[in-house]
Each structure stands twice: as structure tokens, then as C-alpha cells.
Design a protein around this motif. Structure first.
Motif, PDB file in Angstrom:
ATOM      1  N   ARG A   1      24.308  40.123  42.110  1.00  8.76           N
ATOM      2  CA  ARG A   1      25.202  40.918  42.939  1.00  8.76           C
ATOM      3  C   ARG A   1      26.135  41.752  42.063  1.00  8.76           C
ATOM      4  NH1 ARG A   1      28.077  37.062  46.142  1.00  8.76           N
ATOM      5  NH2 ARG A   1      26.000  36.428  46.681  1.00  8.76           N
ATOM      6  N   LEU A   2      26.153  43.074  42.286  1.00 13.10           N
ATOM      7  CA  LEU A   2      27.047  43.969  41.561  1.00 13.10           C
ATOM      8  C   LEU A   2      28.305  44.222  42.383  1.00 13.10           C
ATOM      9  CD1 LEU A   2      24.519  46.619  40.204  1.00 13.10           C
ATOM     10  CD2 LEU A   2      25.761  44.905  38.895  1.00 13.10           C
ATOM     11  N   LEU A   3      29.457  44.179  41.700  1.00  5.14           N
ATOM     12  CA  LEU A   3      30.747  44.348  42.362  1.00  5.14           C
ATOM     13  C   LEU A   3      31.545  45.459  41.697  1.00  5.14           C
ATOM     14  CD1 LEU A   3      31.793  40.580  42.467  1.00  5.14           C
ATOM     15  CD2 LEU A   3      30.672  41.878  44.275  1.00  5.14           C
ATOM     16  N   THR A   4      32.318  46.188  42.494  1.00  5.99           N
ATOM     17  CA  THR A   4      33.261  47.157  41.948  1.00  5.99           C
ATOM     18  C   THR A   4      34.459  46.395  41.382  1.00  5.99           C
ATOM     19  OG1 THR A   4      34.482  47.369  44.010  1.00  5.99           O
ATOM     20  CG2 THR A   4      32.600  48.872  43.684  1.00  5.99           C
ATOM     21  N   THR A   5      35.348  47.108  40.721  1.00  9.37           N
ATOM     22  CA  THR A   5      36.545  46.466  40.154  1.00  9.37           C
ATOM     23  C   THR A   5      37.364  45.790  41.251  1.00  9.37           C
ATOM     24  OG1 THR A   5      36.595  48.088  38.377  1.00  9.37           O
ATOM     25  CG2 THR A   5      38.635  46.886  38.805  1.00  9.37           C
ATOM     26  N   LYS A   6      37.522  46.467  42.359  1.00 11.97           N
ATOM     27  CA  LYS A   6      38.313  45.910  43.471  1.00 11.97           C
ATOM     28  C   LYS A   6      37.640  44.658  44.046  1.00 11.97           C
ATOM     29  CE  LYS A   6      40.441  47.307  47.826  1.00 11.97           C
ATOM     30  NZ  LYS A   6      40.628  48.422  48.766  1.00 11.97           N
ATOM     31  N   GLU A   7      36.326  44.690  44.223  1.00 14.89           N
ATOM     32  CA  GLU A   7      35.602  43.532  44.739  1.00 14.89           C
ATOM     33  C   GLU A   7      35.629  42.381  43.739  1.00 14.89           C
ATOM     34  OE1 GLU A   7      32.249  45.962  47.372  1.00 14.89           O
ATOM     35  OE2 GLU A   7      31.902  45.543  45.249  1.00 14.89           O
ATOM     36  N   ALA A   8      35.491  42.706  42.458  1.00 17.10           N
ATOM     37  CA  ALA A   8      35.535  41.677  41.411  1.00 17.10           C
ATOM     38  C   ALA A   8      36.887  40.980  41.409  1.00 17.10           C
ATOM     39  CB  ALA A   8      35.256  42.304  40.048  1.00 17.10           C
ATOM     40  N   ALA A   9      37.953  41.760  41.593  1.00 22.75           N
ATOM     41  CA  ALA A   9      39.295  41.187  41.630  1.00 22.75           C
ATOM     42  C   ALA A   9      39.442  40.221  42.804  1.00 22.75           C
ATOM     43  CB  ALA A   9      40.333  42.299  41.718  1.00 22.75           C
ATOM     44  N   ALA A  10      38.892  40.583  43.933  1.00 21.97           N
ATOM     45  CA  ALA A  10      38.974  39.707  45.113  1.00 21.97           C
ATOM     46  C   ALA A  10      38.223  38.397  44.867  1.00 21.97           C
ATOM     47  CB  ALA A  10      38.414  40.424  46.335  1.00 21.97           C
ATOM     48  N   VAL A  11      37.057  38.473  44.250  1.00 18.81           N
ATOM     49  CA  VAL A  11      36.259  37.274  43.971  1.00 18.81           C
ATOM     50  C   VAL A  11      36.994  36.352  42.994  1.00 18.81           C
ATOM     51  CG1 VAL A  11      34.159  36.479  42.801  1.00 18.81           C
ATOM     52  CG2 VAL A  11      34.018  38.285  44.502  1.00 18.81           C
ATOM     53  N   ALA A  12      37.645  36.949  41.978  1.00 18.58           N
ATOM     54  CA  ALA A  12      38.326  36.156  40.947  1.00 18.58           C
ATOM     55  C   ALA A  12      39.761  35.796  41.326  1.00 18.58           C
ATOM     56  CB  ALA A  12      38.323  36.923  39.630  1.00 18.58           C
ATOM     57  N   HIS A  13      40.234  36.261  42.473  1.00 19.59           N
ATOM     58  CA  HIS A  13      41.598  36.000  42.940  1.00 19.59           C
ATOM     59  C   HIS A  13      42.640  36.530  41.955  1.00 19.59           C
ATOM     60  CE1 HIS A  13      39.857  33.576  46.091  1.00 19.59           C
ATOM     61  NE2 HIS A  13      39.174  32.914  45.174  1.00 19.59           N
ATOM     62  N   VAL A  14      42.377  37.758  41.444  1.00 22.58           N
ATOM     63  CA  VAL A  14      43.306  38.444  40.556  1.00 22.58           C
ATOM     64  C   VAL A  14      43.440  39.884  41.054  1.00 22.58           C
ATOM     65  CG1 VAL A  14      42.744  37.007  38.539  1.00 22.58           C
ATOM     66  CG2 VAL A  14      41.474  39.122  38.927  1.00 22.58           C
ATOM     67  N   THR A  15      44.251  40.672  40.385  1.00 24.46           N
ATOM     68  CA  THR A  15      44.416  42.073  40.765  1.00 24.46           C
ATOM     69  C   THR A  15      43.369  42.938  40.063  1.00 24.46           C
ATOM     70  OG1 THR A  15      45.926  42.547  38.952  1.00 24.46           O
ATOM     71  CG2 THR A  15      46.916  41.740  41.019  1.00 24.46           C
ATOM     72  N   PRO A  16      43.091  44.133  40.597  1.00 21.37           N
ATOM     73  CA  PRO A  16      42.194  45.051  39.888  1.00 21.37           C
ATOM     74  C   PRO A  16      42.706  45.387  38.483  1.00 21.37           C
ATOM     75  CG  PRO A  16      42.414  45.746  42.162  1.00 21.37           C
ATOM     76  CD  PRO A  16      43.415  44.632  41.946  1.00 21.37           C
ATOM     77  N   ALA A  17      44.027  45.439  38.308  1.00 19.43           N
ATOM     78  CA  ALA A  17      44.592  45.696  36.979  1.00 19.43           C
ATOM     79  C   ALA A  17      44.212  44.586  36.007  1.00 19.43           C
ATOM     80  CB  ALA A  17      46.115  45.828  37.072  1.00 19.43           C
ATOM     81  N   CYS A  18      44.138  43.355  36.485  1.00 21.53           N
ATOM     82  CA  CYS A  18      43.737  42.226  35.642  1.00 21.53           C
ATOM     83  C   CYS A  18      42.283  42.391  35.197  1.00 21.53           C
ATOM     84  CB  CYS A  18      43.933  40.913  36.393  1.00 21.53           C
ATOM     85  SG  CYS A  18      43.576  39.460  35.399  1.00 21.53           S
ATOM     86  N   ILE A  19      41.413  42.816  36.101  1.00 22.27           N
ATOM     87  CA  ILE A  19      40.005  43.049  35.753  1.00 22.27           C
ATOM     88  C   ILE A  19      39.927  44.127  34.671  1.00 22.27           C
ATOM     89  CG2 ILE A  19      37.758  43.869  36.582  1.00 22.27           C
ATOM     90  CD1 ILE A  19      38.437  41.090  37.634  1.00 22.27           C
ATOM     91  N   ARG A  20      40.710  45.201  34.830  1.00 24.29           N
ATOM     92  CA  ARG A  20      40.712  46.268  33.821  1.00 24.29           C
ATOM     93  C   ARG A  20      41.212  45.746  32.483  1.00 24.29           C
ATOM     94  NH1 ARG A  20      42.107  49.165  38.515  1.00 24.29           N
ATOM     95  NH2 ARG A  20      44.345  48.958  38.116  1.00 24.29           N
ATOM     96  N   GLN A  21      42.189  44.836  32.480  1.00 26.12           N
ATOM     97  CA  GLN A  21      42.681  44.241  31.232  1.00 26.12           C
ATOM     98  C   GLN A  21      41.611  43.373  30.585  1.00 26.12           C
ATOM     99  OE1 GLN A  21      45.463  44.386  29.234  1.00 26.12           O
ATOM    100  NE2 GLN A  21      45.807  46.231  30.454  1.00 26.12           N
ATOM    101  N   TRP A  22      40.861  42.628  31.386  1.00 28.14           N
ATOM    102  CA  TRP A  22      39.777  41.811  30.850  1.00 28.14           C
ATOM    103  C   TRP A  22      38.754  42.690  30.133  1.00 28.14           C
ATOM    104  CZ3 TRP A  22      38.508  38.091  35.514  1.00 28.14           C
ATOM    105  CH2 TRP A  22      39.555  37.171  35.656  1.00 28.14           C
ATOM    106  N   VAL A  23      38.471  43.881  30.721  1.00 25.23           N
ATOM    107  CA  VAL A  23      37.536  44.819  30.090  1.00 25.23           C
ATOM    108  C   VAL A  23      38.144  45.337  28.792  1.00 25.23           C
ATOM    109  CG1 VAL A  23      36.402  47.064  30.325  1.00 25.23           C
ATOM    110  CG2 VAL A  23      36.419  45.465  32.263  1.00 25.23           C
ATOM    111  N   LYS A  24      39.405  45.741  28.856  1.00 28.02           N
ATOM    112  CA  LYS A  24      40.083  46.292  27.677  1.00 28.02           C
ATOM    113  C   LYS A  24      40.139  45.274  26.536  1.00 28.02           C
ATOM    114  CE  LYS A  24      44.436  48.521  26.411  1.00 28.02           C
ATOM    115  NZ  LYS A  24      45.741  48.951  26.922  1.00 28.02           N
ATOM    116  N   ARG A  25      40.360  44.002  26.865  1.00 30.27           N
ATOM    117  CA  ARG A  25      40.458  42.941  25.858  1.00 30.27           C
ATOM    118  C   ARG A  25      39.101  42.409  25.407  1.00 30.27           C
ATOM    119  NH1 ARG A  25      45.484  39.727  28.687  1.00 30.27           N
ATOM    120  NH2 ARG A  25      47.010  41.380  28.304  1.00 30.27           N
ATOM    121  N   GLY A  26      38.037  42.854  26.070  1.00 31.62           N
ATOM    122  CA  GLY A  26      36.692  42.444  25.660  1.00 31.62           C
ATOM    123  C   GLY A  26      36.201  41.153  26.296  1.00 31.62           C
ATOM    124  N   TYR A  27      36.939  40.618  27.267  1.00 29.75           N
ATOM    125  CA  TYR A  27      36.496  39.397  27.950  1.00 29.75           C
ATOM    126  C   TYR A  27      35.334  39.687  28.898  1.00 29.75           C
ATOM    127  CZ  TYR A  27      41.204  37.713  26.680  1.00 29.75           C
ATOM    128  OH  TYR A  27      42.348  37.383  26.011  1.00 29.75           O
TER     129      TYR A  27
END
Length: 90
Positions: free
Chosen positions: A18-44
Motif C-alpha cells: 500500500r502506497l501512502l501520501t505524506t498526510k496518509e502516512a502521518a495518520a497511520v503513524a499517529h504523527v504530523t505530516p511535518a514529522c514524516i518530512r523530518q524523518w525523510v530529511k534525517r534519513g529514517y
């Protein structure tokens, strides 16, 4: 003549596919979209696909999101544990 069917088609109900957008990924992980973007920026987390729709849109596999979220939660739990070591006798 009929073409043979592939042996196994991806099961899109399975988080591995299943492919998710940043907003959908944030909802699944119970975090904000900004947190998902930080995970990408930090290489996680690495986007599986990207495309432009006015702005760049990243797509993530749900299984990757869940793994990063689980790893993050475990790290937080380990950091918050207070270990009481007995005094060292010298």
C-alpha cells in the motif's frame, strides 16, 4: 489464445504493497505530516515514489512507515527508562 495470468498479483490490502501520501502516512503513524518530512530529511524514511502535482508529492510504503514508527517508539522507551544501578564497591 488467452494470455496466462500472473502467479500472484499484489494484495493491496497488505501494508507491504500500500502506497501512502505524506498526510496518509502521518495518520497511520499517529504523527504530523511535518514529522514524516523530518524523518525523510534525517534519513529514517525514504520515499518509494515521487511525482509532481504542482508541488512534489512523495509516496511511502505503509510497511516502511510502520517500521520507522515502531523503531522510533522503541528508542523513546529505551531513552525514558531510568536504570538504577547498585553502587560500585571499590
Amino acid at each position: 489464445m488467452e494470455l496466462p495470468m500472473p502467479h500472484s498479483l499484489p494484495n493491496y490490502d497488505n501494508p507491504r504493497h500500500r502506497l501512502l501520501t505524506t498526510k496518509e502516512a502521518a495518520a497511520v503513524a499517529h504523527v504530523t505530516p511535518a514529522c514524516i518530512r523530518q524523518w525523510v530529511k534525517r534519513g529514517y524514511l525514504t520515499p518509494t515514489a515521487s511525482y509532481r502535482r504542482g508541488k512534489k508529492v512523495h509516496l511511502f510504503l505503509e510497511s516502511h512507515i510502520l517500521k520507522v514508527e515502531r523503531d522510533r517508539r522503541v528508542r523513546q522507551q529505551q531513552a525514558s527508562k531510568v536504570t538504577n544501578h547498585p553502587p560500585i564497591d571499590r
